[in-house]
Write an enzyme that holds these catalytic residues in place. Structure first.
Site, PDB file in Angstrom:
ATOM      1  CE  LYS A 171      16.177 -15.799  36.354  1.00  0.00           C
ATOM      2  NZ  LYS A 171      15.792 -15.065  35.109  1.00  0.00           N
ATOM      3  CE1 TYR A 218      15.409 -26.921  45.684  1.00  0.00           C
ATOM      4  CE2 TYR A 218      17.034 -27.662  44.093  1.00  0.00           C
ATOM      5  CZ  TYR A 218      16.666 -27.420  45.391  1.00  0.00           C
ATOM      6  OH  TYR A 218      17.548 -27.684  46.408  1.00  0.00           O
ATOM      7  N   GLY A 260       7.671 -17.833  30.882  1.00  0.00           N
ATOM      8  CA  GLY A 260       6.471 -18.638  31.091  1.00  0.00           C
ATOM      9  C   GLY A 260       6.086 -19.510  29.909  1.00  0.00           C
ATOM     10  CB  SER A 300       8.439 -20.676  35.383  1.00  0.00           C
ATOM     11  OG  SER A 300       9.252 -21.305  34.439  1.00  0.00           O
ATOM     12  CD  GLU A 310      12.514 -10.925  31.826  1.00  0.00           C
ATOM     13  OE1 GLU A 310      12.178 -11.742  32.708  1.00  0.00           O
ATOM     14  OE2 GLU A 310      12.652  -9.719  32.053  1.00  0.00           O
ATOM     15  N   PRO A 311      12.127 -15.552  27.670  1.00  0.00           N
ATOM     16  CG  PRO A 311      12.252 -16.220  25.442  1.00  0.00           C
ATOM     17  CD  PRO A 311      12.236 -15.005  26.312  1.00  0.00           C
ATOM     18  N   GLY A 312      12.867 -18.725  29.052  1.00  0.00           N
ATOM     19  CA  GLY A 312      13.937 -19.602  29.520  1.00  0.00           C
ATOM     20  C   GLY A 312      13.690 -20.997  28.984  1.00  0.00           C
ATOM     21  NE  ARG A 313       9.209 -23.913  32.283  1.00  0.00           N
ATOM     22  CZ  ARG A 313       9.610 -24.638  33.334  1.00  0.00           C
ATOM     23  NH1 ARG A 313      10.047 -25.854  33.154  1.00  0.00           N
ATOM     24  NH2 ARG A 313       9.560 -24.135  34.547  1.00  0.00           N
ATOM     25  CG  ASP A 360      18.064 -37.726  51.236  1.00  0.00           C
ATOM     26  OD1 ASP A 360      17.101 -38.299  51.781  1.00  0.00           O
ATOM     27  OD2 ASP A 360      18.165 -36.489  51.158  1.00  0.00           O
ATOM     28  CG  HIS A 370       7.962 -14.505  34.891  1.00  0.00           C
ATOM     29  ND1 HIS A 370       7.167 -15.625  34.764  1.00  0.00           N
ATOM     30  CD2 HIS A 370       9.178 -14.864  34.412  1.00  0.00           C
ATOM     31  CE1 HIS A 370       7.886 -16.609  34.235  1.00  0.00           C
ATOM     32  NE2 HIS A 370       9.101 -16.174  34.010  1.00  0.00           N
TER      33      HIS A 370
HETATM   34  C1  LIG Z   1      12.657 -12.762  35.916  1.00  0.00           C
HETATM   35  C2  LIG Z   1      12.530 -14.041  35.176  1.00  0.00           C
HETATM   36  N1  LIG Z   1      12.482 -13.981  33.834  1.00  0.00           N
HETATM   37  C3  LIG Z   1      12.396 -15.097  33.088  1.00  0.00           C
HETATM   38  C4  LIG Z   1      12.358 -16.336  33.669  1.00  0.00           C
HETATM   39  C5  LIG Z   1      12.288 -17.531  32.775  1.00  0.00           C
HETATM   40  O1  LIG Z   1      11.038 -18.106  32.844  1.00  0.00           O
HETATM   41  P1  LIG Z   1      10.639 -19.299  31.906  1.00  0.00           P
HETATM   42  O2  LIG Z   1      11.674 -20.338  32.011  1.00  0.00           O
HETATM   43  O3  LIG Z   1       9.324 -19.722  32.441  1.00  0.00           O
HETATM   44  O4  LIG Z   1      10.496 -18.761  30.523  1.00  0.00           O
HETATM   45  C6  LIG Z   1      12.360 -16.449  35.077  1.00  0.00           C
HETATM   46  C7  LIG Z   1      12.267 -17.748  35.726  1.00  0.00           C
HETATM   47  O5  LIG Z   1      12.307 -17.901  36.917  1.00  0.00           O
HETATM   48  C8  LIG Z   1      12.458 -15.257  35.843  1.00  0.00           C
HETATM   49  O6  LIG Z   1      12.508 -15.291  37.171  1.00  0.00           O
END
Ligand SMILES: Cc1ncc(COP(=O)(O)O)c(C=O)c1O
Length: 394
Positions: free
Chosen positions: A62, A314, A231, A194, A265-268, A344, A191
């Protein structure tokens, strides 16, 4: 396009944005450009493997679902956290086996569950009784990962209001319900929020997970899956190092047994630093005080909060701009307000910057724009979302 994928350009040692601007002649373009350094994503994976060797990263799609990023991580052997059927489809399309996917959305539409079942993506999170019943009906042989709430005291985007059951009472009730329905609880997830700023947050949550594993054992469950969520910071590797130390100590204390698979579940963490957005000033205005003295210069860019800068609204990001003027150190710095291109007035990128007096046609760069930006961007008012250029170290 090469083999259906966009072209990747190569660089030596370090990606230099000024050089990219010159060599790709970005000055001539009217559209904002997203410069994506795929090697930065790979370096992050290596850093993760070095500092958190026991914890397998499942990239949170995501955060940035760019197919080039997802493909690279798939090839490098990462796992994936998917929130929807389409994210699962994207990841499976790169040949990732279903065991390397967690469907980490505790509230999933039935059609998405059915898709997961059809493709044997059996690990999924759950945090309330209605979803337990839904799983009983639609995917009874899946692995239930109980998501509980355990938030950091400080985080850029807290998530606990929306997901995660109470760890002390409700999680146990859910596990009892699952047992009574003959479903398999195989692990827990949480979690901390984030952009977590509290080092102790992970330890506190891992301790709660341990208690749930103990309760699971009393119910006869052989739980072996711990998911410590996301996070992790995206552009501060020093802070990441400290979090990693705290997580390692905590898992060693509470989950010394290596038979428990630990994922995150690292994203950022993976993508924030990989992207720099280069925008063009297409208009400017000067605001003067009553005495006629210049107070603020307002600039209008070709991307805004409805495009990649949606992260300001967001994701509560604070962005900083860099200009590419030569010898600018000696120039006076003026209070500058930056707007996006739409009509806007909410479309404000920053009002706290000090920049030299720039001109229409000058470019501004924004670093650390890889997380929670592009997937959410829309062409509101007809302004196109930025195009991405990909780079990789030789
Ligand atoms: C279920 C879940 N996992 C992982 C993430 C990714 O988090 P982060 O970008 O802080 O690592 C999110 C972010 O919203 C999430 O909702």
């Amino acid at each position: 396009m090469a083999g259906g994928y966009p072209e990747v350009q190569f660089y030596e040692r370090e990606l230099n944005i000024r050089r990219v601007i010159e060599e790709c002649d970005l000055q001539r373009l009217d559209q904002a450009l997203n410069i994506c350094d795929l090697s930065s994503v790979e370096r992050k994976l290596r850093l993760w493997q070095q500092l958190l060797p026991r914890i397998k990263p499942f990239y949170a799609v995501k955060c940035n679902d760019d197919p080039m990023v997802v493909r690279l991580l798939a090839e490098l052997g990462a796992g994936f956290d998917c929130a929807s059927k389409n994210e699962v489809k994207l990841v499976l399309g790169f040949g990732v086996p279903p065991e390397r996917i967690i469907f980490a959305n505790p509230c999933r539409p039935v059609s998405h569950l059915e898709y997961a079942k059809e493709h044997q993506v059996s690990n999924g999170t759950v945090d309330n009784e209605f979803e337990v019943y839904k799983l009983h009906t639609h995917y009874p042989n899946s692995n239930l990962i109980v998501r509980f709430k355990s938030e950091a005291k400080e985080a850029q985007c807290p998530l606990g209001d929306k997901f995660g059951c109470d760890a002390d009472v409700d999680a146990a009730a859910l596990m009892l319900l699952a047992k009574s329905l003959d479903l398999k609880v195989t692990g827990t997830s949480f979690h901390v929020g984030s952009g977590c700023s509290e080092l102790e947050a992970y330890d506190r949550a891992i301790k709660k997970a341990k208690n749930l594993f103990k309760f699971g054992a009393l119910l006869g469950y052989d739980m072996d899956f711990l998911d410590i969520g996301g996070g992790f910071p995206g552009s501060d590797d020093g802070k990441f190092g400290k979090i990693a130390e705290s997580v390692n100590t905590s898992v060693q204390r509470h989950f010394p047994n290596e038979r428990v698979h630990i994922i995150a579940e690292p994203g950022r963490f993976f993508v924030a630093a990989a992207c720099t957005l280069v925008c063009k000033i297409h208009a400017k205005r000067e605001i003067r005080n009553e005495a006629g003295k210049l107070d603020t210069v307002m600039y209008y860019l070709n991307d805004g909060v409805y495009g990649s800068f949606n992260c300001i609204l967001y994701d509560h990001q604070v962005v900083t701009a860099e200009h590419y003027l030569d010898d600018a150190d000696s120039l006076p710095q003026l209070k500058s307000l930056i707007w996006g291109p739409s009509c806007d007035a909410l479309d404000k990128i920053s009002e706290d910057l000090h920049l030299p007096n720039l001109n229409r046609g000058d470019l501004l760069g924004f670093r650390n724009m890889g997380a929670y930006t592009m997937p959410i961007a829309s062409p509101f008012n007809g302004f196109e979302v930025p195009k991405t250029l990909y780079f990789q170290a030789i």
